[in-house]
Design a protein around this motif. Sequence first.
Motif, mmCIF file in Angstrom:
data_model
loop_
_atom_site.group_PDB
_atom_site.id
_atom_site.type_symbol
_atom_site.label_atom_id
_atom_site.label_comp_id
_atom_site.label_asym_id
_atom_site.label_seq_id
_atom_site.Cartn_x
_atom_site.Cartn_y
_atom_site.Cartn_z
ATOM 1 N N ARG A 164 -0.462 3.304 5.754
ATOM 2 C CA ARG A 164 0.318 2.076 5.536
ATOM 3 C C ARG A 164 -0.615 0.906 5.229
ATOM 4 O O ARG A 164 -0.325 0.097 4.358
ATOM 5 C CB ARG A 164 1.176 1.787 6.772
ATOM 6 C CG ARG A 164 1.957 0.484 6.738
ATOM 7 C CD ARG A 164 3.020 0.493 5.668
ATOM 8 N NE ARG A 164 3.709 -0.803 5.619
ATOM 9 C CZ ARG A 164 3.277 -1.842 4.920
ATOM 10 N NH1 ARG A 164 2.170 -1.740 4.202
ATOM 11 N NH2 ARG A 164 3.935 -2.981 4.933
ATOM 12 N N CYS B 199 -1.918 0.678 1.627
ATOM 13 C CA CYS B 199 -0.942 0.495 0.557
ATOM 14 C C CYS B 199 -1.489 -0.490 -0.470
ATOM 15 O O CYS B 199 -2.036 -1.523 -0.112
ATOM 16 C CB CYS B 199 0.373 -0.032 1.140
ATOM 17 S SG CYS B 199 1.609 -0.343 -0.132
ATOM 18 N N CYS C 83 0.359 -1.769 -3.153
ATOM 19 C CA CYS C 83 1.418 -2.386 -3.955
ATOM 20 C C CYS C 83 1.161 -3.882 -4.106
ATOM 21 O O CYS C 83 0.327 -4.448 -3.407
ATOM 22 C CB CYS C 83 2.796 -2.125 -3.334
ATOM 23 S SG CYS C 83 3.218 -3.240 -1.972
ATOM 24 N N CYS D 105 1.039 -5.964 -1.003
ATOM 25 C CA CYS D 105 -0.019 -5.739 -0.016
ATOM 26 C C CYS D 105 -1.399 -6.107 -0.557
ATOM 27 O O CYS D 105 -2.310 -6.397 0.205
ATOM 28 C CB CYS D 105 -0.028 -4.288 0.444
ATOM 29 S SG CYS D 105 1.460 -3.828 1.345
ATOM 30 N N HIS E 24 8.916 -0.052 4.230
ATOM 31 C CA HIS E 24 8.059 -0.412 3.112
ATOM 32 C C HIS E 24 7.841 0.840 2.277
ATOM 33 O O HIS E 24 7.380 1.852 2.783
ATOM 34 C CB HIS E 24 6.726 -0.952 3.635
ATOM 35 C CG HIS E 24 5.902 -1.583 2.561
ATOM 36 N ND1 HIS E 24 6.166 -2.840 2.093
ATOM 37 C CD2 HIS E 24 4.843 -1.137 1.853
ATOM 38 C CE1 HIS E 24 5.292 -3.138 1.143
ATOM 39 N NE2 HIS E 24 4.477 -2.125 0.968
HETATM 40 ZN ZN LIG Z 1 2.612 -2.306 0.057
#
Ligand SMILES: [Zn+2]
Length: 112
Positions: free
Chosen positions: A35, A38, A40, A43, A83
């Motif tokens: 996590r 991440c 994305c 993030c 998420h």
């Molecule tokens: Zn993310």
Amino acid sequence: MPVPLPLEIKKTAPHEITVWWDDGHTSVFTTKYLRSECACAGCVSEITGKRILDPASVPDDITVLNAEHVGRYGVKFVFSDYHDDGIYTWTRLREICPCDECSRASSEKAKT
Ligand SMILES: [Zn+2]
Ligand SMILES: [Zn+2]
């Protein structure tokens, strides 16, 4: 070198995801680590490439609710904080493998 492909991705413990690769390697990830890795847009800043997400803000007991294949190149995890924006490509998943062998290899790469 060809990119190794995962043969199987499985939740092996409540907070653990294991990936078996076609070159014989095995990666064991904690869900918290996955996590916090991440990548994305929410993030990691798309402009600076800097991590916005504070790993300390990721709950210790975070789990993966679901894993979905993304085309032929990666996997998307749905985390228990809902998420699910991050796509973990096979290359990246292998890069962030936390085992001794891989972290040694990546720290040697960083030196040169
Ligand atoms: Zn993310
Ligand atoms: Zn490894």
